[in-house]
Design a protein around this motif. Structure first.
Motif: not given
Ligand SMILES: [Zn+2]
Length: 387
Positions: A113-136
């Protein structure tokens, strides 16, 4: 010593036999009571084994542990009845994420899960215009049922991600406690297009697209918006099958990973079918949320700060997989006993603010319209002919 016991006994008898019965093993109470009322002493009672101490509910046992179980990493059991061995914490500040509500200590998960979240947040920033994610919320250090909130999130394979982008500065501890996520809804059935934009659509699509994702949960109105807007973010609609409507997910979405391959004792859910869920399933959800919104609107308003009533049936340790006992006691952890109070960390976790605002209520006019058979921005999306 004998004297001391006798005077103690006399004291207790004065304050009522009931008390004495509570404080002493059965045999002792009987003979004490007999002596004081001058009856012939009964035969010494057979020594009965004391009943095994009753464990507190599993959510108190797991909710009061602050460290992970030092065991090989394993998600044990099912998402709503299980625990986590060898949990790993997601750092509270990453290059593309920040963890919210630190008092809850729920930023734990399986290494996958940790690997997944690191990957998702990095991709979201690089590819989808997100500044980063807030994790609940993710899981507790040893997973298991929680003192508040979720029924799932028990095995370190679930995570909630806010639908609000990460601010451009590192949030303080206080900000992480106080900041509220933003509701994506303008009424109980419709997303607010100012808030739920293509950025959110892209993020949810991306989150669902990795093969290790089993399901994503969102509010039915968000699912509807995704059905309508999927074509604006690419031709592929297959990811929609994994995105399922569920209650309460209107300011965050919920990611659920499949059991990592070869993980013994980890129970997957049935895999989703190829149905994109934009037809019948969404119709059914809309019927349910309509009923629920009408019911809500007819209830007296809830005073702020009112806690929901506790669930009737509490999960006990015996309801969880056997290995969860090992997880609970690993590393010399002494589980909470029945008479022990919750440690301050657990109390703080329980008192943490809700992450988002309450679900929008129907106005009186809207309620009126619905009761008269009218609709509120509720037309369902066109069915996908390829479904
Ligand atoms: Zn969730």
């Amino acid at each position: 010593m004998r004297r001391l016991i006798l005077s103690l006994v006399a004291l207790l008898v004065c304050s009522g036999v009931a008390t004495a019965q509570m404080k002493f093993p059965q045999g002792a109470t009987k003979s004490v009571a007999a002596k004081t009322v001058d009856k012939p002493a009964p035969k010494p009672a057979k020594k009965k084994a004391p009943p095994p101490p009753k464990n507190p509910p599993a959510r108190e046992l797991f909710g009061s542990v602050t460290e992970p179980a030092p065991l090989p990493a394993r998600a044990i059991g099912s998402y709503s009845k299980g625990c986590l061995a060898g949990g790993v914490s997601l750092p509270i500040n990453g290059p593309d994420w920040q963890v919210m509500r630190l008092s809850r200590n729920r930023n734990w998960g399986s290494p996958q899960l940790i690997d997944y979240l690191e990957r998702l947040s990095s991709d979201a920033r690089a590819l989808d215009g997100w500044s980063g994610l807030l994790v609940g919320d993710m899981s507790q250090p040893r997973g298991g049922p929680m003192l508040t909130g979720h029924t799932s999130h028990q095995v370190g394979l679930d995570a909630d991600i806010w639908l609000t982008p990460m601010p451009d500065h590192i949030l303080t501890r206080e900000e992480r406690e106080d900041k509220s996520a933003v509701s994506m809804l303008k009424d109980p059935f419709t997303v607010d297009p100012e808030k739920f934009t293509l950025m959110q659509v892209k993020l949810i699509k991306r989150a669902a697209s990795y093969p290790q994702v089993a399901r994503i949960f969102v509010h039915p109105a968000i699912k509807k918006a995704l059905c309508q807007q999927a074509d604006s973010v690419g031709k592929d609609r297959s990811w929609l099958a994994k995105v399922r409507p569920w209650w309460n997910h209107y300011y965050h979405f919920h990611i659920r990973l499949t059991c990592p391959p070869g993980m013994d004792g980890c129970e997957n859910q049935k895999p989703v079918t190829g149905d994109d869920g934009c037809g019948k399933e969404l119709d059914n959800w809309y019927a349910m949320i309509k009923k629920s919104a009408i019911w809500q609107a007819q209830q007296p308003p809830i005073k702020p700060g009112t806690k929901p009533p506790p669930k009737k049936k509490q999960i006990r340790l015996r309801d969880l997989p056997r290995d969860c006992r090992t997880v609970l006691t690993a590393g010399g952890n002494e589980p909470l006993t029945k008479d022990e109070e919750l440690p301050p960390e657990a109390v703080a976790a329980m008192e943490a603010k809700e992450a988002g605002p309450p679900l929008p209520r129907l106005t009186e006019a809207q309620l009126e319209t619905l009761l008269n058979g009218g609709k509120l921005g509720m037309p369902l999306p066109d069915r996908n002919p390829k479904r």
